[in-house]
Design an enzyme around this catalytic site. Structure first.
Site, PDB file in Angstrom:
ATOM      1  N   ASP A 177       3.982   3.388  -5.602  1.00 59.66           N
ATOM      2  CA  ASP A 177       3.701   4.620  -6.344  1.00 59.66           C
ATOM      3  C   ASP A 177       4.879   5.577  -6.147  1.00 59.66           C
ATOM      4  OD1 ASP A 177       0.608   6.418  -6.785  1.00 59.66           O
ATOM      5  OD2 ASP A 177       2.620   7.016  -7.391  1.00 59.66           O
ATOM      6  N   ASP A 215       4.222   5.355 -13.335  1.00 61.04           N
ATOM      7  CA  ASP A 215       4.799   5.520 -12.001  1.00 61.04           C
ATOM      8  C   ASP A 215       4.120   4.682 -10.931  1.00 61.04           C
ATOM      9  OD1 ASP A 215       2.408   6.830 -11.982  1.00 61.04           O
ATOM     10  OD2 ASP A 215       3.126   8.563 -10.860  1.00 61.04           O
ATOM     11  N   GLU A 216       3.420   3.634 -11.311  1.00 60.26           N
ATOM     12  CA  GLU A 216       2.856   2.795 -10.263  1.00 60.26           C
ATOM     13  C   GLU A 216       2.630   1.364 -10.707  1.00 60.26           C
ATOM     14  OE1 GLU A 216      -1.386   3.330  -9.219  1.00 60.26           O
ATOM     15  OE2 GLU A 216      -1.250   5.168 -10.380  1.00 60.26           O
TER      16      GLU A 216
END
Length: 351
Positions: free
Chosen positions: A5, A103-104
């Site tokens: 993350d 974003d992960e």
DNA sequence: TCTGGGGTCCTAGGACCC
DNA sequence: TCTGGGGTCCTAGGACCC
């Protein structure tokens, strides 16, 4: 497996192209104008220290942090940064990468020392993108995902069946991935307040309250159990939707009509890009100040612009005349390809 | 304080059919 | 005359995630 993350991703991307912003309280949201109806997409750690968080009205956030740098959302920039990050992850040896959002991602790996591997991933991401990330290590997807939170910022944390209850047991159920305020409230009504209490429950005991699927699933979540397979099958969208919150409420029928046509044309563009038939439409209406109503319609498989537009206007006819409208949304559900996976992932959500 | 925009999946209830 | 029991489909709404 690992869960990766990025730390304060959107704010970090903004700092990359404007280094002078480093260390300042940054708030990204809407068009960057705190007098407009909009919410915070991401706040930098410096802004979070003032109590600003995602989803908060921009107006409120601006009041809490008078010195904040407030920036407009730039989706293309974040998408481009995201692709560089994911490319860095995919380049890692032996990794299966399942993207969960900008974003992960989960990474499935075989390694004797996951901590060393995680450090390697962090170094590679930093070197190739100049962005920092936190990494969770777990023996299930849920444990890896939850572990990341303990690694932030820029750290590594491991959660397994062995330490799950030691770390999570005394925490409120709300801290679980997939339990929000509503469900934690309903659990509390059943006398279940902590993760340990949820973990101890007989899955069947939750069926009367939550139904045959969700009841047992929440019990599993409390134990941290569940799927442990990282699946890199390309994601197939079930549908596309567009929503607009109007800066000024719509009150005239002609305004509503124009807005619905505008919305439909955007959704049709998105769907056309996929080349799959539309099989259902849902029109969402938020009447001011906050009452939301949906109108849904199954439709025969069609690509046809005029057909979809005509059906949308039929739905729009159900909008209550004379009421101020704050938001309109249109979702088009698409026919799924025969071999598309269904229900593989352990939770609901936008990925 | 006053609430974005993009998604996914689940459930309840009614209609309808056999 | 009153009404079983199972199934599917559709609509409306809810909940959650990033």
């Amino acid at each position: 497996m690992l869960h990766v993350d990025l730390d304060q991703f959107i704010a970090a991307v903004e700092v990359l192209r404007r280094p002078e912003l480093a260390g300042k309280p940054i708030i990204v949201g809407g068009r960057g104008d705190p007098t407009e109806r909009a919410v915070v997409s991401t706040a930098s750690y410096e802004a979070r220290a003032f109590g600003v968080g995602s989803g908060m009205p921009l107006r409120v956030a601006a009041r809490k942090v008078p010195d904040a740098v407030i920036l407009p959302v730039d989706q293309e920039a974040y998408l481009a940064a995201s692709e560089r990050v994911m490319a860095a992850l995919r380049a890692q040896p032996g990794a299966t990468v399942q993207v969960l959002g900008w974003d992960e991602a989960f990474m499935g790996i075989e390694t004797g020392c996951p901590e060393a591997y995680a450090l390697q991933v962090q170094a590679a991401v930093l070197e190739q993108t100049k962005l920092h990330c936190s990494v969770g290590i777990g023996d299930t997807l849920v444990r890896a995902k939850v572990a990341t939170g303990f690694g932030k910022p820029a750290g590594v944390f491991r959660l397994t069946a062995g330490n799950w209850l030691d770390v999570m047991g005394s925490r409120p159920t709300r801290d679980l991935w997939g339990v929000g305020t509503k469900v934690s409230g309903r659990l509390a009504n059943l006398g279940i307040n902590t993760v340990a209490e949820l973990a101890a429950i007989d899955p069947q005991d939750l069926v009367p309250e939550f139904g045959p699927k969700m009841g047992p699933w929440y019990a599993e979540l409390g134990r941290g159990d569940g799927a442990s397979v990282v699946d890199d099958t390309p994601w197939v969208a079930r549908g596309h939707s567009r929503e607009t919150t109007y800066q000024r409420d719509l009150t005239e029928p002609a305004q509503v009509h124009a807005a619905v046509r505008e919305l439909a044309s955007h959704v049709l563009e998105d769907v056309a890009a996929e080349g799959r038939p539309v099989v259902g439409l849902t029109l969402k209406v938020r009447y001011a100040p906050f009452f939301t109503k949906t109108h849904a319609k199954k439709i025969p498989e069609t690509f046809d612009r005029n057909e979809v537009l005509a059906r949308t206007l039929e739905l729009a006819a159900e909008i209550e005349a004379g009421r101020a409208i704050r938001l309109l949304g249109l979702r088009a559900e698409m026919a799924m390809p025969e071999d598309a996976r269904k229900g593989h992932t352990p939770t609901r959500g936008g990925w």
